[in-house]
Structure formats: C-alpha cells, structure tokens
Motif scaffolding. Structure first.
Motif, PDB file in Angstrom:
ATOM      1  N   VAL A 194       0.747  -1.150   0.017  1.00 57.90           N
ATOM      2  CA  VAL A 194       0.034   0.151   0.253  1.00 57.90           C
ATOM      3  C   VAL A 194       0.804   1.270  -0.045  1.00 57.90           C
ATOM      4  O   VAL A 194       1.816   1.267   0.715  1.00 57.90           O
ATOM      5  CB  VAL A 194      -1.052   0.131   1.521  1.00 57.90           C
ATOM      6  N   LEU A 195       0.601   2.190  -0.913  1.00 55.00           N
ATOM      7  CA  LEU A 195       1.406   3.430  -0.929  1.00 55.00           C
ATOM      8  C   LEU A 195       0.795   4.362   0.362  1.00 55.00           C
ATOM      9  O   LEU A 195      -0.326   4.253   0.632  1.00 55.00           O
ATOM     10  CB  LEU A 195       1.142   4.107  -2.175  1.00 55.00           C
ATOM     11  N   ALA A 196       1.697   5.239   0.746  1.00 57.11           N
ATOM     12  CA  ALA A 196       1.362   6.012   1.867  1.00 57.11           C
ATOM     13  C   ALA A 196      -0.092   7.037   1.299  1.00 57.11           C
ATOM     14  O   ALA A 196      -0.804   7.202   1.994  1.00 57.11           O
ATOM     15  CB  ALA A 196       2.257   6.932   2.325  1.00 57.11           C
ATOM     16  N   VAL A 197      -0.067   7.334   0.283  1.00 59.23           N
ATOM     17  CA  VAL A 197      -0.771   8.389  -0.468  1.00 59.23           C
ATOM     18  C   VAL A 197      -2.062   7.704  -0.580  1.00 59.23           C
ATOM     19  O   VAL A 197      -2.997   8.151  -0.322  1.00 59.23           O
ATOM     20  CB  VAL A 197      -0.431   8.807  -1.926  1.00 59.23           C
ATOM     21  N   GLN A 198      -2.229   6.273  -0.470  1.00 58.46           N
ATOM     22  CA  GLN A 198      -3.604   5.470  -0.686  1.00 58.46           C
ATOM     23  C   GLN A 198      -4.031   5.584   0.931  1.00 58.46           C
ATOM     24  O   GLN A 198      -5.367   5.383   0.893  1.00 58.46           O
ATOM     25  CB  GLN A 198      -3.231   4.095  -1.127  1.00 58.46           C
ATOM     26  N   ALA A 199      -3.148   5.904   1.802  1.00 57.48           N
ATOM     27  CA  ALA A 199      -3.645   5.884   3.370  1.00 57.48           C
ATOM     28  C   ALA A 199      -4.222   7.458   3.681  1.00 57.48           C
ATOM     29  O   ALA A 199      -4.909   7.663   4.782  1.00 57.48           O
ATOM     30  CB  ALA A 199      -2.771   5.468   4.192  1.00 57.48           C
ATOM     31  N   ASP A 200      -4.147   8.317   2.693  1.00 62.10           N
ATOM     32  CA  ASP A 200      -4.812   9.830   2.920  1.00 62.10           C
ATOM     33  C   ASP A 200      -6.122   9.427   3.436  1.00 62.10           C
ATOM     34  O   ASP A 200      -6.916   8.895   2.695  1.00 62.10           O
ATOM     35  CB  ASP A 200      -4.473  10.691   1.563  1.00 62.10           C
ATOM     36  N   GLY A 201      -6.497  10.221   4.527  1.00 61.94           N
ATOM     37  CA  GLY A 201      -7.649  10.096   4.887  1.00 61.94           C
ATOM     38  C   GLY A 201      -8.238   8.864   5.761  1.00 61.94           C
ATOM     39  O   GLY A 201      -9.351   9.117   6.034  1.00 61.94           O
ATOM     40  N   CYS A 202      -7.375   7.978   5.795  1.00 62.67           N
ATOM     41  CA  CYS A 202      -7.793   6.839   6.199  1.00 62.67           C
ATOM     42  C   CYS A 202      -7.331   6.794   7.837  1.00 62.67           C
ATOM     43  O   CYS A 202      -6.457   7.592   8.481  1.00 62.67           O
ATOM     44  CB  CYS A 202      -7.173   5.671   5.648  1.00 62.67           C
ATOM     45  N   GLU A 203      -7.696   5.669   8.613  1.00 60.15           N
ATOM     46  CA  GLU A 203      -7.256   5.307   9.998  1.00 60.15           C
ATOM     47  C   GLU A 203      -6.443   4.070   9.876  1.00 60.15           C
ATOM     48  O   GLU A 203      -7.076   3.161   9.193  1.00 60.15           O
ATOM     49  CB  GLU A 203      -8.450   4.973  10.799  1.00 60.15           C
ATOM     50  N   VAL A 204      -5.452   4.153  10.295  1.00 57.49           N
ATOM     51  CA  VAL A 204      -4.422   3.023  10.431  1.00 57.49           C
ATOM     52  C   VAL A 204      -4.247   2.744  11.654  1.00 57.49           C
ATOM     53  O   VAL A 204      -4.060   3.499  12.702  1.00 57.49           O
ATOM     54  CB  VAL A 204      -3.049   3.410   9.813  1.00 57.49           C
ATOM     55  N   THR A 205      -4.367   1.307  12.127  1.00 56.98           N
ATOM     56  CA  THR A 205      -3.905   0.789  13.429  1.00 56.98           C
ATOM     57  C   THR A 205      -2.863  -0.035  13.309  1.00 56.98           C
ATOM     58  O   THR A 205      -2.684  -1.222  12.392  1.00 56.98           O
ATOM     59  CB  THR A 205      -5.002  -0.054  14.055  1.00 56.98           C
ATOM     60  N   THR A 206      -1.762   0.115  14.103  1.00 50.02           N
ATOM     61  CA  THR A 206      -0.451  -0.765  14.034  1.00 50.02           C
ATOM     62  C   THR A 206      -0.398  -1.696  15.371  1.00 50.02           C
ATOM     63  O   THR A 206      -1.357  -1.593  16.118  1.00 50.02           O
ATOM     64  CB  THR A 206       0.635  -0.030  14.111  1.00 50.02           C
ATOM     65  N   VAL A 207       0.190  -2.431  15.525  1.00 51.68           N
ATOM     66  CA  VAL A 207       0.324  -3.439  16.731  1.00 51.68           C
ATOM     67  C   VAL A 207       0.592  -2.535  17.852  1.00 51.68           C
ATOM     68  O   VAL A 207       0.211  -2.814  19.215  1.00 51.68           O
ATOM     69  CB  VAL A 207       1.315  -4.453  16.562  1.00 51.68           C
ATOM     70  N   GLU A 208       1.264  -1.345  17.769  1.00 48.68           N
ATOM     71  CA  GLU A 208       1.593  -0.449  19.146  1.00 48.68           C
ATOM     72  C   GLU A 208       0.307   0.081  19.605  1.00 48.68           C
ATOM     73  O   GLU A 208       0.282   0.581  20.624  1.00 48.68           O
ATOM     74  CB  GLU A 208       2.568   0.502  18.690  1.00 48.68           C
ATOM     75  N   GLY A 209      -0.816   0.095  18.497  1.00 49.60           N
ATOM     76  CA  GLY A 209      -1.869   0.928  18.881  1.00 49.60           C
ATOM     77  C   GLY A 209      -3.108   0.087  19.391  1.00 49.60           C
ATOM     78  O   GLY A 209      -4.054   0.578  19.745  1.00 49.60           O
ATOM     79  N   LEU A 210      -2.726  -1.340  19.653  1.00 52.34           N
ATOM     80  CA  LEU A 210      -3.710  -2.150  20.241  1.00 52.34           C
ATOM     81  C   LEU A 210      -3.781  -2.160  21.708  1.00 52.34           C
ATOM     82  O   LEU A 210      -4.975  -2.285  22.287  1.00 52.34           O
ATOM     83  CB  LEU A 210      -3.225  -3.725  20.093  1.00 52.34           C
ATOM     84  N   ALA A 211      -3.031  -1.798  22.600  1.00 49.85           N
ATOM     85  CA  ALA A 211      -3.118  -1.819  23.926  1.00 49.85           C
ATOM     86  C   ALA A 211      -4.087  -0.752  24.583  1.00 49.85           C
ATOM     87  O   ALA A 211      -3.937   0.670  23.858  1.00 49.85           O
ATOM     88  CB  ALA A 211      -1.678  -1.713  24.705  1.00 49.85           C
TER      89      ALA A 211
END
Length: 180
Positions: free
Chosen positions: A61-78
């Motif tokens: 996925v290109l970073a520009v494709q994430a524009d306007g989106c919400e991303v959750t990484t493993v660090e964001g789960l706790a």
C-alpha cells in the motif's frame, strides 16, 4: 504529496513521495517499528496493519493511498496499559519464537476474529495463510487465536470489553451503514 492519516488514534499530516510505501511511512516517519519490514513483496505478512478496520500488508500500500484513512498498528492495540486480548493470548500460549512474524500475525488474527468470532482450527489456519512463520510456531499461533476468541466472546469478562479495537469497531460500523 500531502497526506493526512490517523495512526493509532493520532492524526498526522505530512509531505510524502508518491512512491513511498505505507510500511516505510509508519516506520521511518512515525517510528512505528512494530510494523516489520519482511519481504517487501507482500508474501510474508509481517507488515500487516489495519487500514480503516481491515488488515492490509503495508508493503503493498502506498502512503498516499492511506490519505484520509485510519491506520492501526500493533503498537496501537493496548488500552490503559493492558494488552489487547489477542496480544495477551499470544503471550499466554507462547505463540512466538523469534517474534518477527508476531505483529503481522496478531493484526491478521484480530481481523479474522472480527469476521469469525469462533473459528475452528481449520478456519484459523485458512485466515492466517497469508502470514508466514519461519519458526513454524503455527500450533501455538492457532491455539492463541482460539484462546483469544474464547476470551473475547460476549460475557467472557474484562477481555471481552476491551475489544473496542478499531478493526472491530470499523467493521461493525460498516455493517450497520455508519461505516467509513
């Protein structure tokens, strides 16, 4: 190009090259090193994150494709200093050896459980088939996912309450017509 993206509950606006991959944006710009660079060809799944509540391999996925989106990484789960139930189940069931695949496995497992809250062994293996463990820890990984499913079931106690993870929340919203 200028992008604005929510990552683990924080909004970021940055200039990025049009060809920058999401995995590199997360790691290099935002310091989200839990998102692992594995194969860079989308074969291993180590870089799996949630994009608007669905698992994606961030090396595809290109970073520009994430524009306007919400991303959750493993660090964001706790939440509130407590691991997400899937993270806890991986810990409790020794579902890792070297740990390289673990972040991607956890993120994919959460997406799997959002679709199938009570998977059998076959369904877990099928749901994780795009993520590779080179240490062959699959037995414990399957056990961990099934354990997490049982602890996340309605009425299962405090762990079930913590499943307000963005993947499940976004999926529920999209199923009720209020999605992104």
């Amino acid at each position: 190009m200028r992008i604005t993206v929510g990552v683990d509950g924080t909004r970021y606006t940055d200039e990025v090259e049009p060809r920058m991959l999401l995995v590199h944006y997360l790691r290099e710009r935002l310091g989200k090193t839990g998102t692992v660079v594995g194969c860079d060809t989308s074969n291993c799944g180590a870089c799996t994150v949630h994009l608007d509540g669905h698992s994606v391999k961030s090396c595809s996925v290109l970073a520009v494709q994430a524009d306007g989106c919400e991303v959750t990484t493993v660090e964001g789960l706790a939440r509130d200093g407590r691991m997400h139930p899937v993270q806890q189940a991986f810990h409790d069931n020794h579902a890792l050896q070297c740990g390289f695949c673990t972040p991607g496995m956890i993120m994919q497992a959460i997406d799997l459980l959002a679709d199938d809250p009570d998977p059998d062994d076959h369904a877990v293996r099928h749901g994780l088939e795009g993520n590779l463990c080179r240490c062959t820890g699959y037995q414990n990984i399957v056990r961990a996912v099934r354990d997490a499913a049982s602890k996340m079931a309605p009425g299962a106690g405090p762990a079930a309450e913590q499943v307000s993870d963005s993947a499940i929340t976004a999926r529920e919203a999209s199923h009720t017509g209020g999605g992104s």
